[in-house]
Enzyme design. Structure first.
Site, mmCIF file in Angstrom:
data_model
loop_
_atom_site.group_PDB
_atom_site.id
_atom_site.type_symbol
_atom_site.label_atom_id
_atom_site.label_comp_id
_atom_site.label_asym_id
_atom_site.label_seq_id
_atom_site.Cartn_x
_atom_site.Cartn_y
_atom_site.Cartn_z
ATOM 1 N N ALA A 252 1.061 -1.010 -0.141
ATOM 2 C CA ALA A 252 -0.183 -0.078 -0.048
ATOM 3 C C ALA A 252 1.213 0.881 0.010
ATOM 4 O O ALA A 252 -0.065 2.466 0.058
ATOM 5 C CB ALA A 252 -1.357 0.157 1.606
ATOM 6 N N ALA A 253 1.606 1.512 -0.278
ATOM 7 C CA ALA A 253 3.243 2.273 0.157
ATOM 8 C C ALA A 253 2.995 3.407 -1.710
ATOM 9 O O ALA A 253 2.522 4.799 -1.274
ATOM 10 C CB ALA A 253 4.474 1.960 -0.156
ATOM 11 N N GLY A 254 2.443 2.433 -2.317
ATOM 12 C CA GLY A 254 1.898 3.450 -3.685
ATOM 13 C C GLY A 254 0.311 3.766 -3.504
ATOM 14 O O GLY A 254 0.407 5.152 -4.240
ATOM 15 N N ASP A 255 -0.632 2.758 -2.872
ATOM 16 C CA ASP A 255 -1.035 3.957 -2.730
ATOM 17 C C ASP A 255 -1.570 5.018 -1.861
ATOM 18 O O ASP A 255 -2.255 5.597 -2.134
ATOM 19 C CB ASP A 255 -2.555 2.906 -1.658
ATOM 20 C CG ASP A 255 -2.710 1.841 -2.620
ATOM 21 O OD1 ASP A 255 -2.998 0.923 -4.158
ATOM 22 O OD2 ASP A 255 -3.192 0.333 -2.070
#
Ligand code: RIB
Length: 306
Positions: A252-255
């Protein structure tokens, strides 16, 4: 009340197991401490935007089951309006099976379930959700035709469109031409361009970002992990370095990055400052385990960037 940020997308319950190394085909590995953590690329973006102080609304589908209730509760606890997250009887809530290795990298398999019950024919009914929104955020875990219909509707309502092309797939040119900011990571950019996935250096980023922008979006933010991000539009290009952190889990880093970018732009931060805010939000998230469980508060990010 008008909502500055609307996220249309997936909600999944993540089944997470930490492993020493990701299993190879045919291999069994012993994992440790199984956890269920609220996730889904759409819900993760909405949850992070809420925690970061954005006035946020989510549009999506869950099943009539306990996971659906838990996912809505996680968003509501982050201050997200879930009035447009409806339950369907046709499918169970989406789930994701996630292995995270000792370096924080992951493998994810999604069983989409109710996320695939978000139909194009129902999108017009979500118009009130987009009214007054400054940014509309999309990803690719819900049906493409419904997402395209929502992009049209969001633009009609005056929202700027941010599309995270994840999970990566080839996209129609007429959709890409209606995107204000496309935010691929290195792998997704390679897949969009029909290239073999590979790591991208900062030196290679301008050429790659321009190549993706030539496919139609007005601007591209190439997410480069620990190297930060590279922004490209027709008048401006810039690299915004990342933050050096100890990685626990990149899920979820990109989210979280996309949520940070939308919140910062919606509140009027200048582009470079907005990208730095997004980098900081993503960097903090990778220092902790889980998708929504790892996302920072606004105070934490502000503390890093100001
Ligand atoms: O981007 C991370 C997310 O991908 C996880 O939370 C999982 O649900 C999958 O959708």
């Amino acid at each position: 009340m008008d909502h500055s940020i609307v996220v249309l997308g997936s909600l999944n319950m993540d089944f997470v197991v930490r492993v020493a190394h990701l299993p190879a085909p045919g291999e069994t590995v012993l994992g440790e401490n199984f956890r269920m953590i609220p996730g889904g690329k759409g819900a993760n973006q909405a949850c992070a935007a809420g925690k970061l102080g954005g006035l946020t609304r989510m549009v999506g589908r869950v099943g009539y089951d306990v996971f659906g209730d838990q996912l809505k509760a996680s968003l509501a606890a982050a201050g997200v309006d879930v009035a447009f997250v409806h339950a369907t009887r046709s499918q169970p809530t989406g789930v994701a099976l996630i292995w995270v290795d000792s370096s924080g990298q992951n493998s994810i398999v999604v069983a989409s379930g109710a996320n695939h019950a978000l139909l194009a024919s129902e999108i017009e009914g979500t118009r009130p959700a987009f009214r007054g929104a400054r940014f509309a955020l999309f990803q690719l875990e819900t049906p493409l035709d419904a997402m395209e219909a929502a992009v049209t509707l969001a633009r009609e309502e005056g929202a700027r469109i941010i599309l995270d092309p994840a999970p990566a797939q080839p996209l129609p040119p007429d959709l890409l031409a209606r995107i204000d900011i496309l935010t691929p990571n290195e792998t997704e950019a390679c897949i969009l361009l029909g290239r073999m996935p590979s790591n991208v250096s900062v030196a290679e980023a301008p050429e790659m970002a321009r190549a993706v922008r030539n496919m139609g979006p007005a601007a591209v933010v190439l997410k480069l992990g620990s190297q930060g991000c590279f922004y490209s539009d027709s008048t401006r290009e810039l690299h915004v370095p990342g933050f050096a952190v100890e990685v626990c889990d990149t899920t979820a880093a990109g989210d979280t990055f996309n949520a940070g970018l939308a919140v910062a732009l919606a509140e009027g931060r200048e582009l470079e400052a907005a990208l730095r805010f997004a980098n900081a939000a993503a960097a903090i998230s990778v220092t902790r385990a889980g998708a929504q469980a790892s996302q920072p508060t606004r105070a934490e990010v502000v503390n890093w960037v100001e």
